[in-house]
Design an enzyme around this catalytic site. Structure first.
Site, PDB file in Angstrom:
ATOM      1  N   GLU A  69       0.830  -1.203   0.000  1.00  0.00           N
ATOM      2  CA  GLU A  69       0.000   0.000   0.000  1.00  0.00           C
ATOM      3  C   GLU A  69       0.868   1.259   0.000  1.00  0.00           C
ATOM      4  OE1 GLU A  69      -4.170  -0.913   2.126  1.00  0.00           O
ATOM      5  OE2 GLU A  69      -2.445  -1.414   3.384  1.00  0.00           O
ATOM      6  N   GLU A  89      -3.673  -9.444   3.913  1.00  0.00           N
ATOM      7  CA  GLU A  89      -4.472  -9.158   5.113  1.00  0.00           C
ATOM      8  C   GLU A  89      -5.652 -10.107   5.290  1.00  0.00           C
ATOM      9  OE1 GLU A  89      -2.519  -5.195   4.079  1.00  0.00           O
ATOM     10  OE2 GLU A  89      -3.358  -6.910   3.003  1.00  0.00           O
TER      11      GLU A  89
END
Length: 685
Positions: A69, A89
């Site tokens: 990210e 995640e």
């Protein structure tokens, strides 16, 4: 530091890199708190992205989770050819919450982004370049390449480099696409909520402006963060690492012993398991002597092993390890190996004979291992000159694919023998769990009461369809009866025959269903007597279109058979609800898990949970049977077991274990404290 770089006039462009050859692995889950306030990464990424200076990510090693990210918040991305990237995640019960679900679809398109986000899989630098995640891949110094790139774009417009400003690529029919995607994810997730939330977040990227999509991402993350599933998945993440620090239940460490190197190994018996073990060893780089005394079976095994090596090499992009294997129909060539894995049929007499032969043939110091699923290791060790060199290595089928390995230590196994088997498992890319020597070890010992309860439920009025549906809705890949049909009913039948449980049915009524003083269901035996062995014969608990068929269909004959059986034995069918199916099957299994901990067969609950998730398809998002017991409440588990044991006093597996009672009496400590509690109990014995 970033604020300073972005604000100082002398700085024309910025390169972000990591330390020690790793860009960034994301957040440390040890630091996750109880509340979710939002990742501090988000405002920094917005500042980087909206700045007027080009920021280049120099990706070495890994860019995972928040690391990727961060890279997506940069204007450009340069990756080393050996780097791996991903958003894992979902494997922790979460979603990428620093804009990953909003930026990635804008960069590489919705289908590709949805695949990465909902599976959590890693991609190589080459695939990342192909997808459009990175701008350039280098074999050289990544930071030097990134600096050169950053200097080349200094002063140029960044309007086309801010991913959050990209329009999300449109789909021909967005609603239909996401409806299908949600259906597929729900089916594969089997009750896990994080993959579903990931789809919802990506849908927000398509249907909402970026700012609102970020808000939706944060809302979904807040819901996941406090969920029991996230706790379970994070517990399991650490449990896999806990089993690597192996010890005895009393706390003695075995991993301080130095394993002996294994360069050459032998596999005795080339049935299904032996073939898989041979492939696993060869793929790990070992030289393997594969022995099968039946000439025809040896030729079949050669062909099968070659095919498995080819398929595995194609998946991994390497050359098949044919040259690592030599074949023999004689046991003599094992004389110079470092370690032998016996993988013949599960018959104690046959295995004893082989261990006697190995003890005479093998060079001094050769480790002798058996791939038994539950036979006594000590009995086999007693057939050798050096019983301290004998350990169990219980692989799971298919052995070259399944990650779990139960390493079984007998009363005379040496620490070095155990260490060598554990290290060999690691070399084969297995998760090795150390367990004690008892009938069925951990996995199969716990499986028995689980299966027994499923059979008893059929006797009392349930159907295979009901039991399987409840267990599959809980999250198992297959219910008891579908799995039994897949593996073959005759396998368990042979074991029960050897145990003296299968007897001629000359009586009717309740007394005919008693074995060794306890309740026993002969349902599986009766089906086998009819030649119904499952998928292989086209009939078992279900019916199939043909022998070997895979699609299970309800079988009217089976339902009539159950009705006749109940009449014959004087059993009255009653309505059985979903809760009873779950509680009786799962709590009986969990209760046996407490007995295993009490008996010192496993050192802690993590060992049991890893075994059940990796080897028996326990749903990962429920953490494992022992974690699940803590989640639903040990008091509740105890009360329900007491209730069912009162109703069924002839079923000892329902009688609550004394360790469970002690844990409840001590205030039901959380699962991560059980290991110390158990250690204290064992030290007092």
């Amino acid at each position: 530091m970033m604020d300073k770089a972005l604000s100082e006039p002398e700085v024309k462009s910025v390169v972000i890199c990591g330390q020690n050859g790793r860009f960034c692995g994301g957040a440390d889950i040890k630091e996750f708190g109880e509340t979710m306030t939002g990742p501090p990464l988000v405002p920094m990424l917005h500042k980087i992205e909206s700045g007027t200076k080009p920021v280049v990510a120099a990706i070495e090693g890994i860019a995972l989770g928040g690391g990727l990210e961060l890279a997506l918040g940069c204007h450009y991305r340069i990756a080393h050819s050996k780097a791996r990237l991903g958003l894992p995640e979902v494997l922790l019960g979460l979603l990428p919450a620093a804009g990953g679900t909003q930026r990635l679809p804008r960069l590489i398109g919705v289908p590709a982004a949805l695949d990465l986000i909902t599976t959590g899989r890693h991609v190589t630098a080459a695939e990342a370049l192909q997808l459009g995640i990175v701008d350039e891949v280098t074999d050289g110094n990544t930071v030097d390449a990134a600096v050169k790139f950053a200097l080349s774009v200094a002063g140029k417009s960044l309007d086309a480099c801010r991913i959050s400003t990209y329009p999300c690529p449109q789909l021909p029919d967005s609603d239909a696409f996401f409806e299908m995607a949600m259906q597929q994810v729900r089916q594969s997730a089997r009750g896990a909520i994080a993959p579903v939330a990931c789809v919802q977040a990506v849908h927000a990227a398509v249907s909402l402006p970026y700012t609102q999509g970020m808000k939706r991402e944060k809302e979904l993350m807040g819901t996941l963060f406090t969920s029991g599933q996230a706790r379970a998945l994070q517990y399991y993440f650490f449990a896999q690492r806990a089993v690597g620090r192996w010890s005895t239940p009393s706390g003695s460490r075995w991993d301080t012993s130095k394993p002996r190197p294994v360069h050459k190994a032998a596999v005795i018996g080339l049935g299904t398991m032996g073939r898989g073990i041979t492939v696993a060893l060869a793929q790990a780089g070992l030289s393997v002597v594969a022995v099968e005394t039946h000439e025809k079976l040896l030729m079949e095994a050669k062909q099968a092993v070659s095919g498995m090596l080819e398929r595995g090499a194609k998946r991994r992009g390497v050359v098949p390890a044919y040259d690592n294997i030599s074949y023999s129909c004689n046991i003599r060539p094992v004389a110079d190996v470092d370690l032998v894995i016996e993988a013949v049929f599960e018959d104690m007499t046959l295995k004893k004979t082989i261990f006697q032969q190995l003890s005479e043939i093998c060079k001094p110091g050769t480790f002798l291992c058996t791939n038994t699923s539950g036979l006594d290791i000590d009995q086999l060790a007693s057939q050798t000159h050096n019983p301290e060199l004998v350990v169990g290595m219980h692989f799971f089928a298919p052995a070259h694919v399944m990650k779990l390995l139960e390493v079984v230590y007998g009363p005379r196994s040496s620490p070095q023998a155990v260490a060598t088997a554990m290290q060999l498992g690691k070399k084969m890319d297995k998760v090795s769990v150390l367990v004690g020597n008892c009938r069925g070890f951990v996995g199969n010992r716990m499986l028995k009461p689980y299966l027994d309860q499923a059979f008893f439920l059929l006797e009392e009025g349930a159907t295979p369809e009901l039991v399987d549906r409840v267990l599959e809705e809980f999250g198992f890949a297959m219910g008891v009866f579908r799995m039994s049909d897949l593996s073959g009913l005759d396998i368990g039948w042979r074991v029960r025959k050897a145990d003296g449980l299968v007897v001629p049915e000359v009586l009717t009524g309740p007394s005919a269903r008693i074995r060794h003083g306890f309740r026993y269901s002969p349902l599986g035996d009766l089906l086998c007597e009819q030649g119904r062995f499952g998928q292989k014969t086209g009939r078992g608990w279900y019916q199939y279109d043909k022998p070997g068929g895979r699609v299970a269909k309800s079988d009217p004959w089976l339902h009539s058979f159950l009705e006749e059986y109940r009449t014959q034995y004087g059993l009255a069918a009653r309505c059985i609800d979903h809760q009873e199916v779950l509680e009786r099957c799962l709590y009986a299994l969990i209760n046996e898990g407490f007995r295993i901990l009490q008996d010192g067969i496993a050192a802690g609950p993590e060992d049991i949970d890893v075994i059940y998730v990796l080897g028996y398809s326990w749903p990962r998002h429920r953490g494992g049977p022992m974690f699940y017991a803590g989640l639903v409440g040990l008091t509740n588990v105890l009360e329900r077991l007491e209730h069912y044991h009162q109703v069924h006093p002839d079923v000892p597996s329902l009688q609550p274990c004394s360790l469970l009672r002690k844990l409840v009496a001590s205030g039901s400590p959380p699962v991560h404290r059980w290991r110390e509690f158990i250690k204290k109990i064992h030290s007092q014995l």
